[in-house]
Design a protein around this motif. Structure first.
Motif, mmCIF file in Angstrom:
data_model
loop_
_atom_site.group_PDB
_atom_site.id
_atom_site.type_symbol
_atom_site.label_atom_id
_atom_site.label_comp_id
_atom_site.label_asym_id
_atom_site.label_seq_id
_atom_site.Cartn_x
_atom_site.Cartn_y
_atom_site.Cartn_z
ATOM 1 N N GLY A 1 -12.629 52.299 -11.187
ATOM 2 C CA GLY A 1 -13.812 51.463 -11.097
ATOM 3 C C GLY A 1 -14.850 51.981 -10.130
ATOM 4 O O GLY A 1 -16.039 51.628 -10.221
ATOM 5 N N ILE A 2 -14.430 52.815 -9.178
ATOM 6 C CA ILE A 2 -15.386 53.375 -8.211
ATOM 7 C C ILE A 2 -16.425 54.230 -8.933
ATOM 8 O O ILE A 2 -17.578 54.342 -8.496
ATOM 9 C CB ILE A 2 -14.635 54.206 -7.153
ATOM 10 N N ALA A 3 -16.018 54.835 -10.042
ATOM 11 C CA ALA A 3 -16.945 55.692 -10.775
ATOM 12 C C ALA A 3 -18.017 54.899 -11.502
ATOM 13 O O ALA A 3 -19.046 55.461 -11.892
ATOM 14 C CB ALA A 3 -16.178 56.554 -11.775
ATOM 15 N N SER A 4 -17.797 53.599 -11.675
ATOM 16 C CA SER A 4 -18.737 52.795 -12.459
ATOM 17 C C SER A 4 -20.152 52.781 -11.869
ATOM 18 O O SER A 4 -21.124 53.013 -12.590
ATOM 19 C CB SER A 4 -18.193 51.374 -12.605
ATOM 20 N N PRO A 5 -20.324 52.523 -10.553
ATOM 21 C CA PRO A 5 -21.684 52.575 -10.008
ATOM 22 C C PRO A 5 -22.319 53.958 -10.105
ATOM 23 O O PRO A 5 -23.534 54.075 -10.266
ATOM 24 C CB PRO A 5 -21.493 52.159 -8.541
ATOM 25 N N LEU A 6 -21.496 55.000 -10.005
ATOM 26 C CA LEU A 6 -22.032 56.357 -10.140
ATOM 27 C C LEU A 6 -22.579 56.569 -11.545
ATOM 28 O O LEU A 6 -23.662 57.132 -11.726
ATOM 29 C CB LEU A 6 -20.938 57.382 -9.830
ATOM 30 N N ILE A 7 -21.836 56.100 -12.545
ATOM 31 C CA ILE A 7 -22.307 56.187 -13.925
ATOM 32 C C ILE A 7 -23.608 55.401 -14.087
ATOM 33 O O ILE A 7 -24.565 55.859 -14.717
ATOM 34 C CB ILE A 7 -21.238 55.665 -14.896
ATOM 35 N N GLY A 8 -23.656 54.207 -13.492
ATOM 36 C CA GLY A 8 -24.861 53.395 -13.576
ATOM 37 C C GLY A 8 -26.053 54.043 -12.906
ATOM 38 O O GLY A 8 -27.179 53.983 -13.430
ATOM 39 N N TYR B 1 -28.853 48.891 -14.106
ATOM 40 C CA TYR B 1 -27.518 49.377 -14.464
ATOM 41 C C TYR B 1 -26.641 49.508 -13.216
ATOM 42 O O TYR B 1 -25.463 49.168 -13.227
ATOM 43 C CB TYR B 1 -27.609 50.735 -15.169
ATOM 44 N N ALA B 2 -27.207 50.042 -12.148
ATOM 45 C CA ALA B 2 -26.439 50.239 -10.916
ATOM 46 C C ALA B 2 -25.991 48.898 -10.339
ATOM 47 O O ALA B 2 -24.855 48.753 -9.878
ATOM 48 C CB ALA B 2 -27.276 51.011 -9.896
ATOM 49 N N ALA B 3 -26.885 47.897 -10.334
ATOM 50 C CA ALA B 3 -26.526 46.581 -9.799
ATOM 51 C C ALA B 3 -25.440 45.921 -10.650
ATOM 52 O O ALA B 3 -24.489 45.332 -10.126
ATOM 53 C CB ALA B 3 -27.760 45.688 -9.736
ATOM 54 N N ALA B 4 -25.570 46.051 -11.967
ATOM 55 C CA ALA B 4 -24.570 45.455 -12.856
ATOM 56 C C ALA B 4 -23.220 46.135 -12.697
ATOM 57 O O ALA B 4 -22.170 45.469 -12.665
ATOM 58 C CB ALA B 4 -25.044 45.559 -14.302
ATOM 59 N N SER B 5 -23.215 47.454 -12.564
ATOM 60 C CA SER B 5 -21.946 48.161 -12.388
ATOM 61 C C SER B 5 -21.333 47.855 -11.024
ATOM 62 O O SER B 5 -20.111 47.936 -10.848
ATOM 63 C CB SER B 5 -22.155 49.677 -12.542
ATOM 64 N N ALA C 1 -31.266 57.025 -13.681
ATOM 65 C CA ALA C 1 -32.104 58.195 -13.442
ATOM 66 C C ALA C 1 -32.347 59.000 -14.717
ATOM 67 O O ALA C 1 -33.400 59.642 -14.851
ATOM 68 C CB ALA C 1 -31.454 59.096 -12.393
ATOM 69 N N THR C 2 -31.394 58.986 -15.644
ATOM 70 C CA THR C 2 -31.514 59.797 -16.866
ATOM 71 C C THR C 2 -31.383 58.900 -18.105
ATOM 72 O O THR C 2 -32.336 58.322 -18.564
ATOM 73 C CB THR C 2 -30.449 60.913 -16.874
ATOM 74 N N SER C 3 -30.166 58.827 -18.626
ATOM 75 C CA SER C 3 -29.876 57.973 -19.781
ATOM 76 C C SER C 3 -28.389 57.655 -19.787
ATOM 77 O O SER C 3 -27.591 58.340 -19.135
ATOM 78 C CB SER C 3 -30.266 58.667 -21.095
ATOM 79 N N LEU C 4 -28.019 56.621 -20.530
ATOM 80 C CA LEU C 4 -26.601 56.265 -20.629
ATOM 81 C C LEU C 4 -25.801 57.394 -21.290
ATOM 82 O O LEU C 4 -24.657 57.654 -20.901
ATOM 83 C CB LEU C 4 -26.434 54.972 -21.431
#
Length: 407
Positions: free
Chosen positions: A344-351, A44-48, A356-359
């Motif tokens: 968009g900066i928040a996107s990797p943080l969300i990923g 998820y982090a790489a995709a974001s 670590a947890t869940s979407l």
């Protein structure tokens, strides 16, 4: 009269459709994320991070192009930037390496960044400052967003990521439409004069502009976060496959078509700021539904969230331009670029949180951001527009009654 109206509306219509061809590539990056996850096993982090590469570079560069268009008209940017934006996305699926993919979408982001400030300036000029004209221009971009997941799904599902060069076709069409719009916009000679006048009249209200930009950032974080992960999230929540996820992303983007038109009509009746505030309040409830409501009702919540996010979209643009009447290009560059890209900066943080947890846990904080945007909008007042600050000519004096008439 019909000829005059055609001269005014034809460039706006062409710009609107051309805007759709450009914003296909903003929506396409998010639409490619599930395919990168499934075909290349990205986290998820790489995709974001791919979404961030497109949005962050675009956000930084776009105000620079806006400042340039404040000094010089650069209409040639429209067809050129359209081709660059399409080329980046078309190449994103060709190279197998992560670095190549990031560079490709970054190039696309530069193209999109170069397009918007000059296009917004030209749309304002061609529409003679009309909020309705700006609404139609924004509608085109929103339709492009809506079409992106369908286009990407049709191409990539059929041929895999290596079929991505086919995604360059809208860029070719958009470049032709932009060139036609530029020729049409030159027809009314008074347009350029009115645009220059709007940039020199009035005063810049930087404090209100920055507050508005904060509200736009809140909206952007929610929109980019949902755009990047709603497809994967809906597939998890509903147990559906790729079609279920693509449908949710399509609903999220399609709401822009309805929201932009409705927003313009509501603003005409109730005012831009009240409508923007109501939209933020609606978005709080809708995003809460997206995060918490299970099953098919999730799609209704996505639709409501889309409406809440898109209704104030064109209103934010015209408000920004009216807060900075001497810096129309900068206003468009920040509102359409920097503020959106910061989201968009928040996107990797969300990923990262999702890994670590869940979407669901990662998307939950998005509920609070529209409430913050509502608080910021509450502090703003309607800007003084050119029409409001320009004194009206005195009414002609009534003729004195003649002696015969008074007798």
């Amino acid at each position: 009269m019909p000829i005059k109206q055609t001269l005014r509306t034809r460039p706006v219509a062409l710009l609107s459709v051309g805007h759709a061809c450009v914003d296909v590539y903003q929506g396409a990056v998010a639409a490619l994320v599930p395919f990168f996850v499934s075909e290349r096993a990205y986290t998820y982090a790489a995709a974001s991070g791919i979404v961030l590469a497109a949005s962050l570079l675009s956000s930084v560069v776009q105000p620079l192009f806006g400042a340039l268009t404040d000094k010089w008209a650069m209409p040639w940017l429209l067809p050129v930037s359209t081709l660059v934006g399409g080329a980046g996305v078309a190449l994103a699926g060709v190279g197998g390496s992560y670095a190549f993919t990031v560079v490709a979408v970054a190039v696309s982001g530069i193209g999109v960044a170069a397009y918007h400030p000059e296009a917004a300036r030209l749309a304002r000029s061609a529409g003679h400052g009309s909020h309705t004209a700006m609404g139609w221009f924004s509608l085109g971009g929103n339709l492009g967003f809506a079409a992106a997941p369908l286009m990407v799904s049709a191409v990539i599902t059929t041929g895999g990521l290596r079929a991505s060069p086919l995604l360059f076709v809208p860029a070719l069409a958009g470049a032709v439409l932009c060139a036609a719009a530029l020729r049409g916009a030159k027809a009314p000679a008074a347009t350029g004069g009115s645009a220059r006048a709007s940039r020199t009249a009035g005063r810049n209200d930087w404090a209100s502009f920055m507050t508005l930009s904060g509200a736009v950032i809140c909206r952007s974080i929610v929109f980019v976060g949902l755009g990047a992960f709603i497809s994967l999230y809906v597939r998890q929540r509903t147990g559906g496959g790729e079609v279920a996820g693509t449908a949710a992303l399509f609903v999220l983007y399609l709401g822009g078509a309805v929201g932009t038109v409705v927003g313009g009509k509501l603003a005409t009746r109730y005012g831009r700021l009240p409508v923007a505030r109501w939209s933020s309040a609606l978005t709080v409830l809708a995003v809460a539904g997206v995060v918490l409501v299970p099953g098919p009702l999730l799609y209704a919540c996505v639709a409501l969230a889309s409406a809440g996010l898109y209704v104030p979209f064109s209103l934010h643009i015209t408000l920004a331009q009216d807060y900075l009447p001497r810096r129309v290009g900068t206003a468009g560059g920040v509102t359409l670029g920097l503020a959106v890209g910061i989201g968009g900066i928040a996107s990797p943080l969300i990923g990262t949180v999702a890994d670590a947890t869940s979407l669901q846990t990662a998307l939950a904080p998005l509920i609070a951001l529209p409430a913050l945007g509502w608080l910021l909008l509450r502090t703003l007042k309607e800007p003084e527009t050119l029409e409001a600050t320009t004194p009206r000519p005195p009414a002609p004096a009534r003729p004195e009654p003649s002696a015969d008439a008074t007798a």
